[in-house]
Design an enzyme around this catalytic site. Structure first.
Site, PDB file in Angstrom:
ATOM      1  N   HIS A 242       0.810  -1.216   0.000  1.00 57.27           N
ATOM      2  CA  HIS A 242       0.000   0.000   0.000  1.00 57.27           C
ATOM      3  C   HIS A 242       0.843   1.266   0.000  1.00 57.27           C
ATOM      4  CE1 HIS A 242      -4.080  -1.723   0.827  1.00 57.27           C
ATOM      5  NE2 HIS A 242      -3.321  -2.774   1.076  1.00 57.27           N
TER       6      HIS A 242
ATOM      7  N   ASP B 270       3.881   9.278  -1.092  1.00 60.26           N
ATOM      8  CA  ASP B 270       2.682   8.561  -0.663  1.00 60.26           C
ATOM      9  C   ASP B 270       2.404   7.455  -1.668  1.00 60.26           C
ATOM     10  OD1 ASP B 270       0.427   8.138   0.932  1.00 60.26           O
ATOM     11  OD2 ASP B 270      -0.110  10.261   0.950  1.00 60.26           O
TER      12      ASP B 270
HETATM   13  C1  GDG Z   1      -1.909   3.982   3.220  1.00 63.72           C
HETATM   14  C2  GDG Z   1      -0.908   4.629   2.256  1.00 63.72           C
HETATM   15  C3  GDG Z   1      -2.634   4.538   0.456  1.00 63.72           C
HETATM   16  C4  GDG Z   1      -8.114  10.532   7.773  1.00 63.72           C
HETATM   17  N1  GDG Z   1      -8.468  11.265   8.844  1.00 63.72           N
HETATM   18  C5  GDG Z   1      -9.679  10.808   9.230  1.00 63.72           C
HETATM   19  C6  GDG Z   1     -10.062   9.757   8.399  1.00 63.72           C
HETATM   20  N2  GDG Z   1      -9.081   9.608   7.505  1.00 63.72           N
HETATM   21  C7  GDG Z   1      -9.136   8.637   6.388  1.00 63.72           C
HETATM   22  C8  GDG Z   1      -9.143   9.342   5.054  1.00 63.72           C
HETATM   23  C9  GDG Z   1      -8.658   8.213   4.146  1.00 63.72           C
HETATM   24  C10 GDG Z   1      -7.705   7.429   5.058  1.00 63.72           C
HETATM   25  O1  GDG Z   1      -8.002   7.810   6.401  1.00 63.72           O
HETATM   26  C11 GDG Z   1      -6.263   7.810   4.788  1.00 63.72           C
HETATM   27  O2  GDG Z   1      -5.876   7.201   3.609  1.00 63.72           O
HETATM   28  P1  GDG Z   1      -4.592   7.687   2.817  1.00 63.72           P
HETATM   29  O3  GDG Z   1      -4.586   6.962   1.518  1.00 63.72           O
HETATM   30  O4  GDG Z   1      -4.661   9.156   2.646  1.00 63.72           O
HETATM   31  O5  GDG Z   1      -3.333   7.399   3.709  1.00 63.72           O
HETATM   32  P2  GDG Z   1      -2.720   6.229   4.687  1.00 63.72           P
HETATM   33  O6  GDG Z   1      -3.522   6.081   5.917  1.00 63.72           O
HETATM   34  O7  GDG Z   1      -1.307   6.616   4.890  1.00 63.72           O
HETATM   35  O8  GDG Z   1      -2.829   4.868   3.849  1.00 63.72           O
HETATM   36  C12 GDG Z   1      -1.638   5.434   1.189  1.00 63.72           C
HETATM   37  C13 GDG Z   1      -3.520   3.806   1.440  1.00 63.72           C
HETATM   38  O9  GDG Z   1      -2.738   3.087   2.412  1.00 63.72           O
HETATM   39  C14 GDG Z   1      -4.419   2.788   0.733  1.00 63.72           C
HETATM   40  O10 GDG Z   1      -3.672   1.866  -0.021  1.00 63.72           O
HETATM   41  O11 GDG Z   1      -3.433   5.352  -0.377  1.00 63.72           O
HETATM   42  O12 GDG Z   1      -0.706   5.971   0.259  1.00 63.72           O
HETATM   43  O13 GDG Z   1       0.004   5.461   2.977  1.00 63.72           O
HETATM   44  O14 GDG Z   1      -9.714   7.368   3.790  1.00 63.72           O
HETATM   45  O15 GDG Z   1     -10.428   9.841   4.774  1.00 63.72           O
HETATM   46  N3  GDG Z   1     -11.225   9.075   8.520  1.00 63.72           N
HETATM   47  C15 GDG Z   1     -12.067   9.478   9.509  1.00 63.72           C
HETATM   48  N4  GDG Z   1     -11.760  10.493  10.364  1.00 63.72           N
HETATM   49  C16 GDG Z   1     -10.584  11.197  10.269  1.00 63.72           C
HETATM   50  O16 GDG Z   1     -10.340  12.127  11.039  1.00 63.72           O
HETATM   51  N5  GDG Z   1     -13.245   8.849   9.650  1.00 63.72           N
END
Ligand code: GDG
Length: 469
Positions: free
Chosen positions: A155, A356
């Site tokens: 990921h 990322d």
């Molecule tokens: C890894 C990889 C890859 C955030 N704050 C809150 C909240 N979130 C949710 C967001 C989004 C998720 O968390 C974060 O996803 P990301 O993709 O931005 O980042 P990582 O957590 O680092 O994920 C990344 C991912 O895996 C999937 O393969 O895209 O590159 O690093 O959905 O909305 N959700 C809630 N409250 C918050 O305050 N409910």
């Protein structure tokens, strides 16, 4: 095919609560079809962990939890996974905290989990392993004679070979990866790095079919950009926004786990540069940054938290007035439906990581918009999402002037241009949602030929002596 068996560091809840969004939604259909099994870490550690998986039957699929002692879990998860692999794979070798017992714990967890999996899998099951916490699993499973097809999806990003070699166990990690039948990466960028890592470290050869030949075995490597439940998120945003008042000032929004890879200090520096160069926007715009805590026990995360508090206080002190707070910073998680509405009611989405794998927030921001009056996405060139989302305003997060210019451009962008950009971004997402992602990975994994017992017995084990470079 038999069952789909998913393995990840954390399992979904045993009662289905908290399923919204993410992997569970993506994999639910595939899991419920043939009586699937999801294996993951128990939510609590235990001083007397069970030697086998602890099973729970949900209506849709079965969950098998592996339990670990608190100390072992700490060294494997906060230690090796998040103080060595996470920083290294995100190119932050300056933040690696090498302790030999971390690597020992990481290997021990993989051995134990592999033994538990081997007790339960059947030959026609298909195993899909997720992420950097679990890299040695295929190696351990093959050593136990498991012949199922085994796929792995990373990921997070994969760095170039020189950065990869900063991890003390670089050779071993490359060899473990080479034991999967299929490796899925987020982007073409990461795919290129995988090819070079196999070439330089294991003497692998890229074949005409795109697979890697590595010392008598063939590993399929492909990129599968992960996505979200696009229409589900769009409805969540539209429904909530219908009963929510818009903010008093045009709003810029950032939502990120508080992590040094997400470029938050650089984002605030760009915003400060924007406010410095554009006084006419003072009292006319606000930045809402939501950054829930994560991995609080790791030193580097304590530092980034202090830095962010300092920078937001600094900007508010420098530009704020009695009636205007330029930065609202929330260090807490908000419910998903509230986030969806906040995205929809924000004129600009700021997604500016330094590195990322993908970044799902970029996709959520676009999905949440009202297509008749959409906001503008500002996206880092270093987010995996930038490969698919060229119609965003693409920026270099290290350059505060670039970010400041993009903020101004976004705030002043005419409606027709906003609609054109949004429509291009949304139509791509509509056909490349999370179901598309999981179906593409599984199709590729099922196309891999199952290995036979004789071949497994003959399979040359990779040894460090076979180092090619
Ligand atoms: C890894 C990889 C890859 C955030 N704050 C809150 C909240 N979130 C949710 C967001 C989004 C998720 O968390 C974060 O996803 P990301 O993709 O931005 O980042 P990582 O957590 O680092 O994920 C990344 C991912 O895996 C999937 O393969 O895209 O590159 O690093 O959905 O909305 N959700 C809630 N409250 C918050 O305050 N409910």
């Amino acid at each position: 095919m038999g069952r789909l068996v998913i393995v990840s560091n954390r399992a979904p809840s045993t009662d289905g609560s908290g399923d919204s969004g993410g992997l569970v939604v993506a994999l639910k259909d595939a899991l419920s079809k043939d009586g699937g099994l999801w294996i993951g870490g128990a939510p609590q550690q235990s001083e007397n962990p069970s030697a086998s998986l602890v099973f729970h039957q949900r209506p849709d699929f079965e969950i098998g939890l592996f339990e670990l002692e608190p100390e072992l879990y700490r060294d494997y998860y906060l230690g090796y996974s998040n103080s060595v692999l996470w920083p290294a794979l995100h190119g932050r070798v300056d933040l690696i905290d090498v302790k030999p017992h971390y690597a020992v714990a990481y290997r021990e967890v993989a051995r134990r989990v592999a033994r538990m999996i081997a007790e339960t899998v059947r030959l026609d099951d298909v195993i899909w392993i997720h992420d950097y916490q679990m890299i040695p699993l295929a190696h351990e499973l093959r050593a136990l004679g498991v012949r199922c097809r085994i796929g792995f999806f990373l990921h997070i990003p994969l760095p170039d070979v020189q950065t990869f070699k900063a991890i003390p166990e670089w050779w071993q990690l490359a060899a473990w990866l080479a034991e999967y039948d299929l490796i899925g990466l987020q982007t073409r960028r990461d795919l290129g790095h995988m090819i070079n890592i196999f070439r330089h470290i294991l003497g692998g050869e890229l074949r005409a079919n795109g697979n890697m030949g590595i010392k008598g075995r063939e590993v399929v490597i492909r990129c599968f950009p992960i996505s979200i439940d696009v229409t589900g998120f769009r409805s969540l945003a539209a429904q909530g926004a219908a009963t929510t008042a818009p903010p008093p000032l045009p709003r810029l929004i950032g939502v990120d786990r508080l992590d040094y890879s997400k470029g938050l200090p650089q984002r605030l520096a760009g915003y400060e540069t924007f406010l410095t160069g554009n006084p006419e926007f003072h009292s006319q715009v606000g930045l809402l940054q939501i950054a829930p805590p994560t991995r609080d026990d790791v030193e580097a995360y304590k530092e980034i938290r202090l830095e962010l508090e300092h920078l937001s206080g600094h900007i508010n002190g420098r530009f704020g007035t009695v009636d205007w707070t330029p930065v609202q910073y929330i260090h807490r998680a908000l419910p998903r439906d509230e986030l969806a509405v906040l995205f929809r009611l924000s004129k600009v989405g700021l997604v500016t990581p330094l590195f990322d794998g993908m970044n799902l927030v970029a996709k959520e921001y676009v999905a949440a918009q009202d297509e008749t009056d959409p906001g503008v996405l500002i996206l880092s060139q270093f987010a995996g999402a930038a490969e698919e989302m060229a119609e965003a305003l693409i920026v270099n997060p290290h350059d505060p002037h670039d970010l400041a210019d993009a903020i101004r451009t976004a705030l002043e962008m005419p409606l027709a241009e906003r609609r054109n950009r949004h429509s291009a971004l949304y139509s791509h997402l509509e056909t490349h949602d999370v179901d598309h992602w999981s179906a593409a990975f599984l199709k590729q994994l099922l196309a891999v030929e199952q290995i036979d017992a004789e071949w497994l017995a003959r399979l040359p084990r990779l040894q460090p002596a076979a180092r090619a470079g």
